[in-house]
Design a protein around this motif. Structure first.
Motif, PDB file in Angstrom:
ATOM      1  N   TRP A 101       5.331  -6.697  13.205  1.00 44.87           N
ATOM      2  CA  TRP A 101       4.577  -7.796  12.612  1.00 44.87           C
ATOM      3  C   TRP A 101       4.741  -7.720  11.101  1.00 44.87           C
ATOM      4  CZ3 TRP A 101       2.591  -3.279  14.237  1.00 44.87           C
ATOM      5  CH2 TRP A 101       1.766  -2.564  13.371  1.00 44.87           C
ATOM      6  N   GLN A 102       4.313  -8.780  10.415  1.00 44.84           N
ATOM      7  CA  GLN A 102       4.387  -8.833   8.957  1.00 44.84           C
ATOM      8  C   GLN A 102       3.033  -9.187   8.372  1.00 44.84           C
ATOM      9  OE1 GLN A 102       7.492 -11.607   7.913  1.00 44.84           O
ATOM     10  NE2 GLN A 102       8.967  -9.954   7.728  1.00 44.84           N
ATOM     11  N   ARG A 103       2.784  -8.669   7.165  1.00 43.37           N
ATOM     12  CA  ARG A 103       1.582  -8.993   6.395  1.00 43.37           C
ATOM     13  C   ARG A 103       2.012  -9.276   4.959  1.00 43.37           C
ATOM     14  NH1 ARG A 103      -0.764  -9.502  10.570  1.00 43.37           N
ATOM     15  NH2 ARG A 103      -2.310  -8.121  11.432  1.00 43.37           N
ATOM     16  N   VAL A 104       1.281 -10.149   4.306  1.00 45.50           N
ATOM     17  CA  VAL A 104       1.510 -10.444   2.890  1.00 45.50           C
ATOM     18  C   VAL A 104       0.315  -9.929   2.115  1.00 45.50           C
ATOM     19  CG1 VAL A 104       1.797 -12.262   1.165  1.00 45.50           C
ATOM     20  CG2 VAL A 104       2.920 -12.463   3.389  1.00 45.50           C
ATOM     21  N   LEU A 105       0.589  -9.137   1.073  1.00 50.85           N
ATOM     22  CA  LEU A 105      -0.469  -8.615   0.204  1.00 50.85           C
ATOM     23  C   LEU A 105      -0.282  -9.197  -1.184  1.00 50.85           C
ATOM     24  CD1 LEU A 105      -0.391  -4.838   1.223  1.00 50.85           C
ATOM     25  CD2 LEU A 105      -1.777  -6.666   2.184  1.00 50.85           C
ATOM     26  N   THR A 106      -1.340  -9.781  -1.720  1.00 53.03           N
ATOM     27  CA  THR A 106      -1.266 -10.369  -3.051  1.00 53.03           C
ATOM     28  C   THR A 106      -1.615  -9.325  -4.102  1.00 53.03           C
ATOM     29  OG1 THR A 106      -3.556 -11.082  -2.903  1.00 53.03           O
ATOM     30  CG2 THR A 106      -1.875 -12.656  -2.207  1.00 53.03           C
ATOM     31  N   GLY A 107      -1.281  -9.622  -5.344  1.00 59.47           N
ATOM     32  CA  GLY A 107      -1.639  -8.736  -6.450  1.00 59.47           C
ATOM     33  C   GLY A 107      -0.512  -7.807  -6.856  1.00 59.47           C
ATOM     34  N   ARG A 108      -0.868  -6.866  -7.706  1.00 61.84           N
ATOM     35  CA  ARG A 108       0.090  -5.917  -8.261  1.00 61.84           C
ATOM     36  C   ARG A 108       0.496  -4.892  -7.199  1.00 61.84           C
ATOM     37  NH1 ARG A 108      -0.618  -1.055 -10.468  1.00 61.84           N
ATOM     38  NH2 ARG A 108      -2.867  -1.284 -10.426  1.00 61.84           N
ATOM     39  N   PRO A 109       1.799  -4.670  -6.978  1.00 62.36           N
ATOM     40  CA  PRO A 109       2.241  -3.692  -5.985  1.00 62.36           C
ATOM     41  C   PRO A 109       1.708  -2.289  -6.283  1.00 62.36           C
ATOM     42  CG  PRO A 109       4.069  -5.087  -6.599  1.00 62.36           C
ATOM     43  CD  PRO A 109       2.934  -5.411  -7.538  1.00 62.36           C
ATOM     44  N   GLY A 110       1.137  -1.661  -5.260  1.00 63.27           N
ATOM     45  CA  GLY A 110       0.609  -0.308  -5.394  1.00 63.27           C
ATOM     46  C   GLY A 110      -0.821  -0.240  -5.870  1.00 63.27           C
ATOM     47  N   SER A 111      -1.477  -1.388  -6.063  1.00 62.74           N
ATOM     48  CA  SER A 111      -2.865  -1.378  -6.524  1.00 62.74           C
ATOM     49  C   SER A 111      -3.762  -0.807  -5.435  1.00 62.74           C
ATOM     50  CB  SER A 111      -3.304  -2.787  -6.904  1.00 62.74           C
ATOM     51  OG  SER A 111      -3.250  -3.630  -5.774  1.00 62.74           O
ATOM     52  N   LEU A 112      -4.989  -0.506  -5.795  1.00 67.19           N
ATOM     53  CA  LEU A 112      -5.932   0.111  -4.862  1.00 67.19           C
ATOM     54  C   LEU A 112      -6.127  -0.725  -3.606  1.00 67.19           C
ATOM     55  CD1 LEU A 112      -7.982   2.311  -4.181  1.00 67.19           C
ATOM     56  CD2 LEU A 112      -9.680   1.008  -5.461  1.00 67.19           C
ATOM     57  N   HIS A 113      -6.315  -2.037  -3.763  1.00 62.04           N
ATOM     58  CA  HIS A 113      -6.538  -2.856  -2.570  1.00 62.04           C
ATOM     59  C   HIS A 113      -5.283  -2.943  -1.699  1.00 62.04           C
ATOM     60  CE1 HIS A 113      -4.720  -6.204  -4.864  1.00 62.04           C
ATOM     61  NE2 HIS A 113      -4.518  -6.760  -3.696  1.00 62.04           N
ATOM     62  N   GLN A 114      -4.102  -2.848  -2.297  1.00 59.95           N
ATOM     63  CA  GLN A 114      -2.879  -2.850  -1.491  1.00 59.95           C
ATOM     64  C   GLN A 114      -2.685  -1.523  -0.757  1.00 59.95           C
ATOM     65  OE1 GLN A 114       0.651  -4.126  -3.465  1.00 59.95           O
ATOM     66  NE2 GLN A 114      -0.039  -6.246  -3.572  1.00 59.95           N
ATOM     67  N   ARG A 115      -3.018  -0.410  -1.408  1.00 59.59           N
ATOM     68  CA  ARG A 115      -2.934   0.887  -0.716  1.00 59.59           C
ATOM     69  C   ARG A 115      -3.900   0.919   0.454  1.00 59.59           C
ATOM     70  NH1 ARG A 115      -3.035   3.299  -6.023  1.00 59.59           N
ATOM     71  NH2 ARG A 115      -5.152   4.007  -5.599  1.00 59.59           N
ATOM     72  N   GLU A 116      -5.104   0.399   0.250  1.00 64.25           N
ATOM     73  CA  GLU A 116      -6.099   0.358   1.324  1.00 64.25           C
ATOM     74  C   GLU A 116      -5.608  -0.525   2.464  1.00 64.25           C
ATOM     75  OE1 GLU A 116      -9.411   1.254   3.463  1.00 64.25           O
ATOM     76  OE2 GLU A 116      -8.759   2.198   1.605  1.00 64.25           O
ATOM     77  N   ALA A 117      -5.018  -1.666   2.151  1.00 63.95           N
ATOM     78  CA  ALA A 117      -4.505  -2.563   3.191  1.00 63.95           C
ATOM     79  C   ALA A 117      -3.356  -1.903   3.957  1.00 63.95           C
ATOM     80  CB  ALA A 117      -4.046  -3.878   2.559  1.00 63.95           C
ATOM     81  N   LEU A 118      -2.491  -1.191   3.262  1.00 65.11           N
ATOM     82  CA  LEU A 118      -1.394  -0.498   3.933  1.00 65.11           C
ATOM     83  C   LEU A 118      -1.937   0.587   4.864  1.00 65.11           C
ATOM     84  CD1 LEU A 118       2.044   0.158   2.814  1.00 65.11           C
ATOM     85  CD2 LEU A 118       0.804   2.205   3.384  1.00 65.11           C
ATOM     86  N   LEU A 119      -2.932   1.338   4.416  1.00 68.00           N
ATOM     87  CA  LEU A 119      -3.546   2.358   5.268  1.00 68.00           C
ATOM     88  C   LEU A 119      -4.213   1.725   6.490  1.00 68.00           C
ATOM     89  CD1 LEU A 119      -5.046   4.743   2.615  1.00 68.00           C
ATOM     90  CD2 LEU A 119      -3.415   5.371   4.382  1.00 68.00           C
ATOM     91  N   ARG A 120      -4.854   0.596   6.312  1.00 72.46           N
ATOM     92  CA  ARG A 120      -5.474  -0.091   7.451  1.00 72.46           C
ATOM     93  C   ARG A 120      -4.412  -0.541   8.453  1.00 72.46           C
ATOM     94  NH1 ARG A 120     -10.313  -3.744   4.823  1.00 72.46           N
ATOM     95  NH2 ARG A 120     -11.557  -1.981   4.152  1.00 72.46           N
ATOM     96  N   GLU A 121      -3.255  -0.982   7.967  1.00 71.02           N
ATOM     97  CA  GLU A 121      -2.169  -1.374   8.869  1.00 71.02           C
ATOM     98  C   GLU A 121      -1.660  -0.169   9.656  1.00 71.02           C
ATOM     99  OE1 GLU A 121      -1.034  -4.383   9.689  1.00 71.02           O
ATOM    100  OE2 GLU A 121      -2.511  -5.264   8.348  1.00 71.02           O
ATOM    101  N   VAL A 122      -1.545   0.975   9.008  1.00 72.16           N
ATOM    102  CA  VAL A 122      -1.099   2.192   9.706  1.00 72.16           C
ATOM    103  C   VAL A 122      -2.109   2.596  10.766  1.00 72.16           C
ATOM    104  CG1 VAL A 122      -0.620   4.653   9.424  1.00 72.16           C
ATOM    105  CG2 VAL A 122       0.321   3.018   7.788  1.00 72.16           C
TER     106      VAL A 122
END
Length: 149
Positions: A101-122
């Motif tokens: 599957w695919q997800r789109v994350l907005t904002g600066r790559p590697g930001s706190l909310h993107q790391r949290e979203a990546l961990l939630r996907e895992v």
């Protein structure tokens, strides 16, 4: 006053200076390397953040997330291309058993909310494994973990 240089080095040749090693810093995965120490990945056998790929190997599955920029701007967001491969009881990957599957994350790559979203996907990918009971975390505990990072 005597120089402290003489006391640090014995008489004779000075020690050789170390050369600086050139480090290769490429790819988006380097921005997500902070996930390696997260307690939600404590059961992982192996976590790798290399170039544009994050790989997390669990005993029952392997989660591979490809990272690509959504837009060329620094705050343009990224696309997560997620894939899960299931393992047998011996830890050997099953033939064609995979989900993607695919997800789109907005904002600066590697930001706190993107790391949290990546961990939630895992964590979500791991919970999709058949016959695996996963305790759902409470929202308060996730907020606590996000504040601790």
């Amino acid at each position: 006053m005597l120089s402290t240089h003489a006391s640090r080095y014995p008489a004779g040749p000075r020690p050789a200076r170390r050369r600086r090693t050139a480090l290769e810093r490429r790819g988006l995965a380097l921005r997500f390397v902070m996930i390696i120490g997260d307690p939600r990945l404590a059961e992982a056998r192996h976590v790798l953040c290399d170039r544009d790929t994050v790989v997390v190997d669990f005993p029952e599955s392997s989660v591979r997330i490809g990272l690509s920029r959504l837009l060329p701007e620094p705050d343009g967001g990224i696309v997560l291309d997620c894939r899960v491969h299931l393992h047998d009881e011996d830890g050997i990957p099953r033939g064609s058993t995979s989900t993607s599957w695919q997800r789109v994350l907005t904002g600066r790559p590697g930001s706190l909310h993107q790391r949290e979203a990546l961990l939630r996907e895992v964590v979500a990918a791991r919970s999709r494994v058949p016959d695996r009971a996963v305790a759902r975390p409470e929202l308060a505990s996730l907020r606590y973990l996000a504040a601790a990072v």
